[in-house]
Scaffold this motif. Structure first.
Motif, PDB file in Angstrom:
ATOM      1  N   GLY A  92      -7.931  14.789  -9.462  1.00  0.00           N
ATOM      2  CA  GLY A  92      -8.484  13.457  -9.262  1.00  0.00           C
ATOM      3  C   GLY A  92      -7.509  12.547  -8.531  1.00  0.00           C
ATOM      4  N   ILE A  93      -6.234  12.620  -8.916  1.00  0.00           N
ATOM      5  CA  ILE A  93      -5.209  11.807  -8.255  1.00  0.00           C
ATOM      6  C   ILE A  93      -5.039  12.256  -6.807  1.00  0.00           C
ATOM      7  CG2 ILE A  93      -2.774  11.172  -8.262  1.00  0.00           C
ATOM      8  CD1 ILE A  93      -2.796  11.594 -11.299  1.00  0.00           C
ATOM      9  N   TYR A 123      -7.210  13.364  -4.731  1.00  0.00           N
ATOM     10  CA  TYR A 123      -8.240  12.794  -3.868  1.00  0.00           C
ATOM     11  C   TYR A 123      -8.011  11.306  -3.627  1.00  0.00           C
ATOM     12  CZ  TYR A 123     -10.904  17.123  -4.080  1.00  0.00           C
ATOM     13  OH  TYR A 123     -11.289  18.433  -3.952  1.00  0.00           O
ATOM     14  N   SER A 124      -7.384  10.617  -4.598  1.00  0.00           N
ATOM     15  CA  SER A 124      -7.130   9.184  -4.420  1.00  0.00           C
ATOM     16  C   SER A 124      -6.039   8.928  -3.389  1.00  0.00           C
ATOM     17  CB  SER A 124      -6.744   8.536  -5.755  1.00  0.00           C
ATOM     18  OG  SER A 124      -5.422   8.879  -6.137  1.00  0.00           O
ATOM     19  N   ARG A 129      -5.833  10.033  -0.447  1.00  0.00           N
ATOM     20  CA  ARG A 129      -6.418   9.795   0.870  1.00  0.00           C
ATOM     21  C   ARG A 129      -6.805   8.331   1.044  1.00  0.00           C
ATOM     22  NH1 ARG A 129     -12.033  12.058   3.477  1.00  0.00           N
ATOM     23  NH2 ARG A 129     -12.852  10.448   2.084  1.00  0.00           N
ATOM     24  N   LEU A 130      -7.308   7.722  -0.031  1.00  0.00           N
ATOM     25  CA  LEU A 130      -7.721   6.316   0.039  1.00  0.00           C
ATOM     26  C   LEU A 130      -6.561   5.432   0.471  1.00  0.00           C
ATOM     27  CD1 LEU A 130      -9.647   3.925  -0.556  1.00  0.00           C
ATOM     28  CD2 LEU A 130      -8.870   4.054  -2.943  1.00  0.00           C
ATOM     29  N   TYR A 131      -5.404   5.608  -0.174  1.00  0.00           N
ATOM     30  CA  TYR A 131      -4.249   4.765   0.156  1.00  0.00           C
ATOM     31  C   TYR A 131      -3.641   5.151   1.496  1.00  0.00           C
ATOM     32  CZ  TYR A 131      -4.633   2.891  -4.526  1.00  0.00           C
ATOM     33  OH  TYR A 131      -5.102   2.271  -5.653  1.00  0.00           O
ATOM     34  N   ASN A 174       0.818  -1.223   0.000  1.00  0.00           N
ATOM     35  CA  ASN A 174       0.000   0.000   0.000  1.00  0.00           C
ATOM     36  C   ASN A 174       0.848   1.268   0.000  1.00  0.00           C
ATOM     37  OD1 ASN A 174      -3.092  -0.533   0.273  1.00  0.00           O
ATOM     38  ND2 ASN A 174      -2.091  -2.133   1.470  1.00  0.00           N
ATOM     39  N   THR A 180      -6.878  16.147 -14.050  1.00  0.00           N
ATOM     40  CA  THR A 180      -6.282  14.842 -13.755  1.00  0.00           C
ATOM     41  C   THR A 180      -5.565  14.886 -12.418  1.00  0.00           C
ATOM     42  OG1 THR A 180      -5.969  14.383 -16.112  1.00  0.00           O
ATOM     43  CG2 THR A 180      -4.656  13.091 -14.561  1.00  0.00           C
ATOM     44  N   ASN A 225       0.864   6.854  -6.798  1.00  0.00           N
ATOM     45  CA  ASN A 225      -0.132   7.891  -7.054  1.00  0.00           C
ATOM     46  C   ASN A 225       0.433   9.287  -6.789  1.00  0.00           C
ATOM     47  OD1 ASN A 225      -3.260   7.087  -7.558  1.00  0.00           O
ATOM     48  ND2 ASN A 225      -2.152   5.403  -6.595  1.00  0.00           N
TER      49      ASN A 225
END
Length: 350
Positions: A315-316, A318-319, A321-323, A284, A312, A291
């Motif tokens: 968008g990346i 915000y991703s 935070r997920l990881y 992870n 673009t 990212n």
């Protein structure tokens, strides 16, 4: 307060170099601020997380303004290289000399006071009742930007005397993003007036004025808001800053409480390669850094002739935070009692 070594800014080449340093400095605050914010997710500390998030958004704005100015004078921002990211823990870019070491750590009031407030502290703070700091006179970040304004004026005056201008950049390289930033704070830099206006926004949002902790309305999209230092001071004191009926400013209600119970115990300053290659922490961490590297590549393209790539990049962003949240839910395989965390490293060849 962090201090910078005296930076010679005399020529157009010096100005371009100083603006690149400004870009790196603005970016360098984002990973530690984001890391602290990530560790507050679903801990009941939304008010604090939102305050930190508001500062992150404006640091990104300041980076964008600096990139637009550099493009306007014919320079090229460099964002997608390994050395663009500072090593954490370590000093911020720009030859910081006061010994401040900036880490990637979970949120704590000590981190706010000892690091974040030091980063954002202006050359002269506005006293808030029951709280004041002694100030040494050296080159601060605000003064660094003031010097950039001075040389822009001098170089442009010299160019105009010869019937020329230093603002020779392609206007199509200018980035605006109305979905996120009001046009009053992020706009095309095309001449001396717009360049100076952009720098004034950076200084005011970061430091406020010597008499008012609130950002001038026109410099903040006409939204009343404290400068960065004072937002962090509110978090540390646990109270909001407001006008004192007797004059000046005071801490008062509503309170800004901090509940540490649910904050994940992240091991400080994680490094991807410290994790075993077959561990969930490593996998992870690699996804997170991939990212993050993609984000920097997209931002580099955004500020080098493809401004539409900002969509673009966002968008990346915000991703990430997920990881980050996945990492914060994984036990650190090397340190019992701790969880893994984001390391914000540039990966090459992935």
């Amino acid at each position: 307060m962090i201090f910078l070594k005296t930076i010679k800014i005399e020529t157009l080449a010096d100005l371009k170099k100083a603006l690149q340093t400004a870009i790196e400095l603005e970016h360098a605050t984002i990973p530690p601020y984001l890391t602290a914010k990530f560790t507050l997710f679903e801990t009941g500390n939304d008010q604090i997380a939102n305050l930190i998030g508001s500062v992150v958004g404006e640091e990104m704005l300041h980076l964008s303004i600096a990139c637009n100015i550099l493009n306007a004078i014919g320079g090229s921002p460099v964002i997608n290289k390994p050395g663009f990211i500072p090593i954490y823990p370590g000093p911020l870019p720009g030859s910081v000399e006061d010994g401040l070491i900036v880490p990637l750590e979970k949120f704590s009031l000590k981190l706010i006071h000892d690091v974040f407030m030091v980063i954002e502290e202006p050359e002269k703070t506005v006293p808030i009742h029951n709280n004041s700091f002694a100030i040494d006179k050296k080159l601060t970040i605000g003064e660094f930007y003031t010097n950039i304004k001075k040389i822009i004026r001098e170089l442009e005056a010299a160019a105009k005397a010869e019937g020329k201008t230093i603002f020779v950049g392609n206007p199509n390289y200018q980035m605006t993003f109305e979905k996120f930033y009001d046009t009053s704070v992020l706009f095309p830099i095309v001449d001396e007036e717009t360049a100076i206006r952009g720098i004034d926004i950076i200084i005011d949002q970061g430091e406020g004025t010597t008499t008012d902790p609130f950002v001038t309305s026109a410099d903040d999209g006409n939204v009343p808001e404290l400068a960065h230092y004072y937002r962090f001071e509110e978090i540390y004191e646990g109270k909001t800053i407001q006008p004192d009926p007797a004059g000046g400013y005071m801490f008062g209600e509503p309170a800004i409480p901090f509940d540490p119970k649910l904050v994940p115990n992240m091991w400080p300053n994680p490094k991807m390669d410290d994790y075993p290659k077959d561990s969930q922490a490593y996998i992870n961490s690699k996804f997170f850094n991939y990212n993050y590297t993609s984000l920097l590549n997209s931002l580099h393209e955004t500020f080098n002739g493809e401004p539409e790539k900002i969509n673009t990049a966002m968008g990346i962003m915000y991703s990430l935070r997920l990881y980050a949240l996945k990492l914060l839910a994984i036990p650190d395989p090397n340190n019992p009692g701790y969880v893994a965390g984001p390391s914000f490293e540039y990966v090459v060849g992935e």
